[in-house]
Design a protein around this motif. Structure first.
Motif, short mmCIF file in Angstrom:
data_model
loop_
_atom_site.label_atom_id
_atom_site.label_comp_id
_atom_site.label_asym_id
_atom_site.label_seq_id
_atom_site.Cartn_x
_atom_site.Cartn_y
_atom_site.Cartn_z
N GLY A 38 10.70 40.37 -14.26
CA GLY A 38 11.17 41.67 -14.75
C GLY A 38 12.65 41.80 -14.99
O GLY A 38 13.19 42.91 -14.93
N PHE A 39 13.34 40.70 -15.29
CA PHE A 39 14.76 40.78 -15.61
C PHE A 39 14.95 40.98 -17.11
O PHE A 39 14.13 40.57 -17.92
N ALA A 40 16.07 41.60 -17.47
CA ALA A 40 16.34 41.86 -18.88
C ALA A 40 16.90 40.63 -19.58
O ALA A 40 16.58 40.36 -20.74
N THR A 41 17.77 39.88 -18.88
CA THR A 41 18.36 38.67 -19.47
C THR A 41 18.40 37.56 -18.44
O THR A 41 18.31 37.80 -17.23
N ALA A 42 18.52 36.34 -18.92
CA ALA A 42 18.66 35.17 -18.05
C ALA A 42 19.57 34.16 -18.73
O ALA A 42 19.41 33.89 -19.93
N VAL A 43 20.54 33.66 -17.99
CA VAL A 43 21.48 32.67 -18.54
C VAL A 43 21.61 31.53 -17.54
O VAL A 43 21.78 31.75 -16.34
N LEU A 44 21.51 30.30 -18.04
CA LEU A 44 21.66 29.10 -17.22
C LEU A 44 22.72 28.21 -17.84
O LEU A 44 22.69 27.93 -19.04
N SER A 45 23.68 27.79 -17.03
CA SER A 45 24.73 26.91 -17.55
C SER A 45 25.08 25.85 -16.52
O SER A 45 25.10 26.12 -15.32
N ALA A 46 25.32 24.64 -17.00
CA ALA A 46 25.76 23.54 -16.13
C ALA A 46 26.80 22.75 -16.91
O ALA A 46 26.58 22.38 -18.07
N SER A 60 18.19 33.71 -22.40
CA SER A 60 16.99 34.41 -22.84
C SER A 60 17.22 35.91 -22.70
O SER A 60 17.79 36.37 -21.71
N GLY A 61 16.81 36.66 -23.73
CA GLY A 61 16.93 38.11 -23.69
C GLY A 61 18.31 38.62 -23.99
O GLY A 61 18.59 39.81 -23.84
N THR A 62 19.20 37.74 -24.42
CA THR A 62 20.58 38.14 -24.71
C THR A 62 21.02 37.50 -26.01
O THR A 62 20.20 37.03 -26.81
N ASP A 63 22.33 37.44 -26.23
CA ASP A 63 22.84 36.87 -27.47
C ASP A 63 22.46 35.41 -27.59
O ASP A 63 22.21 34.73 -26.59
N PRO A 64 22.40 34.87 -28.83
CA PRO A 64 22.16 33.44 -29.00
C PRO A 64 23.19 32.62 -28.23
O PRO A 64 24.31 33.09 -27.98
N VAL A 65 22.83 31.39 -27.86
CA VAL A 65 23.69 30.56 -27.03
C VAL A 65 25.10 30.40 -27.59
O VAL A 65 26.08 30.55 -26.84
N PRO A 66 25.29 30.09 -28.88
CA PRO A 66 26.67 29.95 -29.38
C PRO A 66 27.49 31.22 -29.17
O PRO A 66 28.65 31.16 -28.77
N THR A 67 26.88 32.40 -29.44
CA THR A 67 27.58 33.66 -29.24
C THR A 67 27.85 33.90 -27.77
O THR A 67 28.93 34.36 -27.38
N MET A 68 26.86 33.59 -26.93
CA MET A 68 27.01 33.77 -25.50
C MET A 68 28.12 32.88 -24.96
O MET A 68 28.91 33.28 -24.10
N ALA A 69 28.19 31.65 -25.45
CA ALA A 69 29.24 30.72 -25.00
C ALA A 69 30.62 31.25 -25.37
O ALA A 69 31.56 31.16 -24.58
N GLN A 70 30.75 31.81 -26.58
CA GLN A 70 32.03 32.35 -27.01
C GLN A 70 32.40 33.58 -26.18
O GLN A 70 33.56 33.77 -25.79
N THR A 71 31.38 34.40 -25.89
CA THR A 71 31.62 35.59 -25.06
C THR A 71 32.10 35.19 -23.68
O THR A 71 33.05 35.76 -23.13
#
Length: 381
Positions: A38-46, A60-71
């Motif tokens: 039941g989460f709205a977004t999920a982000v995994l980074s290593a 998942s559930g948020t901006d595309p990865v390239p946009t998320m990385a820039q953010t």
């Protein structure tokens, strides 16, 4: 939200392990986790710190990865502040879900630029963070955000992430050994041969099925791994027992493996720290066809530091989780439960629950008994 069924949970863990050889599946798996709990977004980074490279980077559930990385790059300092600062972040136990609103004062959150400019406009008012890897060569984290329409983060959500965390940790760590590249089943054996870390494939009884060149050299030297009656072993009898027990568990029920088989320390005379990570192979469409008869793959890799005692003993002798170990350590340092709650950024009830499990697993009844146990484990067992 409803608790995940045992079968559904096992399938989810199997999908997590499939990401070891198919890291492009992380986005799909994050979406499954997000929907399940039941989460709205999920982000995994290593991130690899040795060659300044992003390993796993999925959302998942948020901006595309390239946009998320820039953010993330734009707000990096604000994101660190939002979780209490770098020193506070280093105190969070590996694998323990931390609810941000419990860990950081409200005034810091409300005054944070990233929270005001990025999260709140999307209706994301709180989050759970899980530290996955914190080593000299690699760092990794997972963050799950809650939408304001779903209300406060529930215990069931945190409990679900707590059960998944060791499996995600194991998958990310081992995937890094493959350089985060997709490995085809047909070329798995050839890929394993190219790795500089030792790889041993075993059946459910820890009998060796296959070794790569690096592991063969280790076995020939009897250091740090060796064979006893055809079974994988190390010099330490206690560590061998832990190792073989983890292999058997991986073959029987990988969902119940938990943190067993993550970074099993190998004591060595020369002091060069090595660890063994265990990847289950029996379940899942992708892993089950890699090598016939193999139940688990054992990776003998360099450790990020020397073995920690009594930390490692607590893991492998008593199966304490990272959060339970941290609370064990703080209790032995003389801290109160209230102080521990504040330092770790978890509720007092969570501290009491972890402490109950520490007592239950170690057989201790009082805090003074924990102190005595810690002293008894100061030297290798």
């Amino acid at each position: 939200m409803q608790q995940a069924s045992v079968e559904r949970f096992s399938d989810l863990i199997g999908n997590i392990y499939d990401c070891v050889i198919a890291p492009e599946r992380w986005t799909e798996v994050l979406n499954e986790i997000r929907n399940e709990f039941g989460f709205a977004t999920a982000v995994l980074s290593a991130y690899s710190l040795t060659n300044v490279r992003i390993g796993v980077n999925a959302a998942s559930g948020t901006d595309p990865v390239p946009t998320m990385a820039q953010t993330s790059k734009e707000y990096v300092a604000d994101i660190v502040e939002l979780w209490g600062g770098i020193e506070r972040i280093r105190q969070y136990p590996l694998g323990e879900p931390i609810i941000r609103s419990q860990a950081v004062p409200e005034e810091i959150i409300l005054g944070n630029r990233y929270h005001r400019e990025w999260a709140l406009p999307k209706g994301l008012f709180d989050a759970v963070g899980v530290a996955l890897v914190r080593e000299k060569t690699m760092i990794g984290n997972a963050t799950f955000s809650q939408h304001e329409s779903d209300g406060a983060i529930e215990d069931a959500q945190v409990d679900g992430l707590r059960l998944l965390a060791p499996h995600i940790r194991r998958a990310v760590i081992i995937s890094n050994l493959f350089d985060m590249k997709t490995v085809e089943a047909a070329t798995f054996a050839a890929t394993v041969e190219t790795l500089t870390v030792g790889v041993v494939l075993t059946d459910e009884d820890s009998k060796i099925v296959h070794t790569n060149a690096a592991a063969s050299a280790m076995l020939a030297a009897g250091d740090p791994i060796l064979t006893r009656h055809g079974r994988i072993a190390v010099q330490s009898a206690a560590t061998t027992t832990s190792l073989q027990s983890a292999v058997a568990q991986a073959a029987k029920d990988e969902a119940a493996l938990g943190q067993k088989g993550i970074g099993i320390p190998i004591p060595r005379p020369d002091g060069a720290p090595l660890v063994i990570h265990i990847l289950p192979l029996r379940r899942g469409q992708m892993r089950s066809g890699l090598v016939q008869r193999a139940a688990a793959a054992l990776f003998v890799a360099s450790a990020s530091g020397p073995p920690q005692l009594p930390h490692d003993a607590l893991v492998h002798l008593y199966d304490l989780t990272p959060a339970e170990i941290r609370i064990f350590e703080l209790i032995c340092d003389g801290q109160t439960r209230d102080a521990i709650s504040s330092e770790l950024g978890v509720s007092l009830s969570t501290v009491k629950s972890h402490l109950f499990h520490v007592f239950e697993k170690t057989g201790c009844r009082r805090q003074v008994d924990l102190v005595r146990l810690a002293k008894s484990l100061t030297f290798p067992v």
